[in-house]
Scaffold this active site. Sequence first.
Site, PDB file in Angstrom:
ATOM      1  N   TRP A 166      41.789  14.862  41.214  1.00  0.00           N
ATOM      2  CA  TRP A 166      40.517  14.154  40.997  1.00  0.00           C
ATOM      3  C   TRP A 166      40.470  12.756  41.575  1.00  0.00           C
ATOM      4  O   TRP A 166      39.434  12.278  41.981  1.00  0.00           O
ATOM      5  CB  TRP A 166      40.179  14.104  39.505  1.00  0.00           C
ATOM      6  CG  TRP A 166      40.968  13.121  38.688  1.00  0.00           C
ATOM      7  CD1 TRP A 166      42.220  13.313  38.166  1.00  0.00           C
ATOM      8  CD2 TRP A 166      40.573  11.805  38.290  1.00  0.00           C
ATOM      9  NE1 TRP A 166      42.629  12.209  37.471  1.00  0.00           N
ATOM     10  CE2 TRP A 166      41.632  11.256  37.530  1.00  0.00           C
ATOM     11  CE3 TRP A 166      39.435  11.026  38.485  1.00  0.00           C
ATOM     12  CZ2 TRP A 166      41.591   9.971  36.977  1.00  0.00           C
ATOM     13  CZ3 TRP A 166      39.385   9.743  37.942  1.00  0.00           C
ATOM     14  CH2 TRP A 166      40.455   9.233  37.194  1.00  0.00           C
ATOM     15  N   ASP A 214      28.540  13.086  37.912  1.00  0.00           N
ATOM     16  CA  ASP A 214      27.965  12.187  36.899  1.00  0.00           C
ATOM     17  C   ASP A 214      27.354  10.940  37.542  1.00  0.00           C
ATOM     18  O   ASP A 214      26.710  10.146  36.853  1.00  0.00           O
ATOM     19  CB  ASP A 214      29.000  11.795  35.828  1.00  0.00           C
ATOM     20  CG  ASP A 214      30.305  11.254  36.399  1.00  0.00           C
ATOM     21  OD1 ASP A 214      30.561  11.429  37.611  1.00  0.00           O
ATOM     22  OD2 ASP A 214      31.073  10.649  35.634  1.00  0.00           O
ATOM     23  N   GLU A 226      45.079   9.587  32.841  1.00  0.00           N
ATOM     24  CA  GLU A 226      44.741   8.255  32.338  1.00  0.00           C
ATOM     25  C   GLU A 226      45.390   7.878  31.013  1.00  0.00           C
ATOM     26  O   GLU A 226      44.798   7.134  30.238  1.00  0.00           O
ATOM     27  CB  GLU A 226      43.212   8.104  32.227  1.00  0.00           C
ATOM     28  CG  GLU A 226      42.523   8.224  33.566  1.00  0.00           C
ATOM     29  CD  GLU A 226      41.020   7.991  33.500  1.00  0.00           C
ATOM     30  OE1 GLU A 226      40.525   7.195  34.299  1.00  0.00           O
ATOM     31  OE2 GLU A 226      40.343   8.618  32.661  1.00  0.00           O
ATOM     32  N   TRP A 267      30.893  14.690  33.808  1.00  0.00           N
ATOM     33  CA  TRP A 267      31.285  13.851  32.671  1.00  0.00           C
ATOM     34  C   TRP A 267      30.009  13.301  32.038  1.00  0.00           C
ATOM     35  O   TRP A 267      29.035  13.027  32.744  1.00  0.00           O
ATOM     36  CB  TRP A 267      32.183  12.704  33.139  1.00  0.00           C
ATOM     37  CG  TRP A 267      33.402  13.204  33.850  1.00  0.00           C
ATOM     38  CD1 TRP A 267      33.633  13.192  35.188  1.00  0.00           C
ATOM     39  CD2 TRP A 267      34.538  13.827  33.262  1.00  0.00           C
ATOM     40  NE1 TRP A 267      34.850  13.763  35.468  1.00  0.00           N
ATOM     41  CE2 TRP A 267      35.425  14.164  34.303  1.00  0.00           C
ATOM     42  CE3 TRP A 267      34.906  14.147  31.944  1.00  0.00           C
ATOM     43  CZ2 TRP A 267      36.665  14.794  34.088  1.00  0.00           C
ATOM     44  CZ3 TRP A 267      36.126  14.771  31.725  1.00  0.00           C
ATOM     45  CH2 TRP A 267      36.988  15.082  32.780  1.00  0.00           C
ATOM     46  N   GLU A 286      29.303  10.660  29.593  1.00  0.00           N
ATOM     47  CA  GLU A 286      29.142   9.420  28.815  1.00  0.00           C
ATOM     48  C   GLU A 286      27.667   9.019  28.702  1.00  0.00           C
ATOM     49  O   GLU A 286      27.193   8.627  27.641  1.00  0.00           O
ATOM     50  CB  GLU A 286      29.902   8.267  29.478  1.00  0.00           C
ATOM     51  CG  GLU A 286      31.406   8.298  29.296  1.00  0.00           C
ATOM     52  CD  GLU A 286      32.106   9.056  30.410  1.00  0.00           C
ATOM     53  OE1 GLU A 286      31.467   9.928  31.054  1.00  0.00           O
ATOM     54  OE2 GLU A 286      33.298   8.787  30.631  1.00  0.00           O
ATOM     55  N   ASP A 338      38.172  14.535  23.570  1.00  0.00           N
ATOM     56  CA  ASP A 338      38.263  13.194  24.145  1.00  0.00           C
ATOM     57  C   ASP A 338      37.955  12.219  23.019  1.00  0.00           C
ATOM     58  O   ASP A 338      37.546  12.620  21.933  1.00  0.00           O
ATOM     59  CB  ASP A 338      37.279  13.011  25.320  1.00  0.00           C
ATOM     60  CG  ASP A 338      37.852  12.084  26.389  1.00  0.00           C
ATOM     61  OD1 ASP A 338      38.248  10.962  26.032  1.00  0.00           O
ATOM     62  OD2 ASP A 338      37.905  12.484  27.561  1.00  0.00           O
ATOM     63  N   HIS A 372      43.717  10.006  26.371  1.00  0.00           N
ATOM     64  CA  HIS A 372      42.367  10.387  25.938  1.00  0.00           C
ATOM     65  C   HIS A 372      42.403  11.061  24.563  1.00  0.00           C
ATOM     66  O   HIS A 372      41.706  12.050  24.337  1.00  0.00           O
ATOM     67  CB  HIS A 372      41.724  11.337  26.955  1.00  0.00           C
ATOM     68  CG  HIS A 372      41.176  10.635  28.169  1.00  0.00           C
ATOM     69  ND1 HIS A 372      39.928  10.088  28.219  1.00  0.00           N
ATOM     70  CD2 HIS A 372      41.740  10.396  29.383  1.00  0.00           C
ATOM     71  CE1 HIS A 372      39.722   9.536  29.411  1.00  0.00           C
ATOM     72  NE2 HIS A 372      40.816   9.699  30.138  1.00  0.00           N
TER      73      HIS A 372
HETATM   74  C1  ACM Z   1      39.279  12.061  35.009  1.00  0.00           C
HETATM   75  O1  ACM Z   1      38.205  11.818  35.568  1.00  0.00           O
HETATM   76  N1  ACM Z   1      39.863  11.149  34.242  1.00  0.00           N
HETATM   77  C2  ACM Z   1      39.935  13.326  35.164  1.00  0.00           C
END
Ligand code: ACM
Length: 690
Positions: free
Chosen positions: A392, A419, A326, A467, A469, A193, A270
């Site tokens: 998702w 998350d 995305e 996730w 971040e 990513d 990404h």
């Molecule tokens: C995602 O949360 N963009 C798969």
Amino acid sequence: MKHLRFTLIIAFFAIVGLNEASAQYSQITPAPYSIERKDTDDMATFDATQELKLYIDADSKTAERIRAAIATSGLKVKEVNKPAKKAFLNLVIDPAAVKEAEGYHIATTPEGINIKAHSGAGLFYAIQSIRQMMEGELKGRWLEGEIYDYPRFEYRGILIDISRHFRSVEFLKRQIDMMARLKMNRLHLHLTDAAGWRIEIESYPRLTEYAAWRKQATWKEWGYGERGHVEMGTEGAYGGYLTKEDAKELVRYAAERYITIIPEIEMPGHSEEVIAAYPELACTPRPERQEDLCIGKEATFEMMQAILDEIIEIFPSEYIHIGGDEATKRSWGECEDCQRRMKEEGLESVDELQSYMIHRIEKYLNARGRQIIGWDEILEGGLAPNATVMSWRGEEGGRAAAEAGHKVVMSPHAYCYIDAPQDAPPTQPEAIGGYLPLEKVYSYDPTPKDMPEEVSKYILGVQGNLWAEFIPTDEHYEMMLWPRAMAIAEIGWSQQQNREYSDFRRRAIEIVERMMEEGYHPFDLKNEIGERPESLQPIKHLALGKSVTYNLPSRYYAPQYGAAGDATLTDGLRGTWTYADGRWQGFLGRGGVDATIDMGEVMEISSISADFMQYCGPGVFMPCLVEIAVSEDGENYTKIADIEHEVMVEDVPSFKNFGWEGSVKARYIRYKAHRSKFSGFLFIDEIVVR
Ligand code: ACM
Ligand code: ZN
């Protein structure tokens, strides 16, 4: 082999707690398919703490894995080469007796324990169940009886994002250990990513020499800042990557625990870090700071295919995750190469251009015996013929793919994105936003009753996504994962009829305690605060049901956050921890909140107040000033409060009451909340008058 019906297990749950021995069986998580115990007066218990004579009838690789599992189970065993008559533990692979893949059967008699399983995985899972029975209150003494068990879904997974913050092999092994104990079988590693590329690729060394490193450790400094990457070895460089040897070691370790690691290599979106390392893969004319790979250039395919060649050499997984989510698709419309590709291939939109890439990559991987799986955006522009979809954004993408005959893994963010904070957000570390408690995760059903059988048969299972971040440390990762990943495990394994939240929570609390003793850092479930206390009961107050007029000429509450419309501020419903709950009303305009309540008649009033929330990430701020004025006639107002507040950007959400107390006679109340210098929303749930 008898196939016990779930009525048995329901009867079983009904008597849990009546005697301690039965509690022994009820410790198994995920809840088994069925449990039958000898329910006689004498209640014979079997002593599994004595030394058992272990006999394994399985191939040597399986036997080795089972011995390793037994070694951590609490059982004391001595291996023998034919079944013993007393104090035995017999493990046999017998697909005729246990038909379901991964299924197992445990029968405890006065003389010993017989385990049959469809496969090595089933034997392994039987040992996990026994391990949980050994860990319980009665320390390995349980009633004679039988457990018949197999998973509801074949795919029971977690995604761990090691791009945003890299994690070590040791850390990942510890999570694999825990997953295995809960009978989970897929670990999806988000390896690539913008924030960092995390897997060694020999043919493109700058991915790890450069794209794996950055100057700033935190997401706030990096993700919201300058971004960019630095050379490996730069002083203070933050990052890391798995060498091929690391990754192979992880694959081996996971496989010994019947877990498949699914690598994710993101494309075409990404991919900022790939472009940072190899700018020639970006669209022209402006390669700098792009996130999407150029689909017009052949070099992109040469690189992705070379990367995938190395990936499939490391990861034996049937599925290779190719991302697909995305993509901004912004540069493709103005890139000569992309435009040429579209013309040559007869592609009418940038969606079709993305789809072209996914089709081509699928073909490449299929020719090498692998299947692609991707996020639900791969449906846009046409789904590749053999692709599996990971849904998702909701369940719709998954349903659409299943209706078209594609396999699907459900991972809708409303339930599976672990998350988000799992308890009262003001008490939790900074997170991406929202509120996703264990109970909400647990409530998810990947194939609800209203899903037609032609669709549900394509749903492979469920995945929870971590996730990262805002998750910089091992301890924090573990806290976010556990116990919510236990809920994912039980959704994936247990029959819907056998799932009941309060029983699950009781078991989860026990597992959390045990994990803490073992040095894990799960969220301390027993001290959970839960949903915002104010929101649990409707409240009564003097303004309940009274009419509210909004005084601004235009642009008052935002249409998407109107909640119950003009009734919201006096409907007696206080908001939850999240603003999109239909109770909080959101105001985006400069004017803020300006509302007048008509109490119907002049009355004695002793307090007027309202709560606001602040979530800086999504741009929700406290007011900087609240003014309250009252009137008997609706024309002449007296200001009774001027409440100033210094609004500051804070990591953690907060809730604050802005109110007045005193004594006044009035019929009309005007409540005004002013927006601060930060542009964004004001959210208010109720104007409470007493
Ligand atoms: C995602 O949360 N963009 C798969
Ligand atoms: Zn291009």
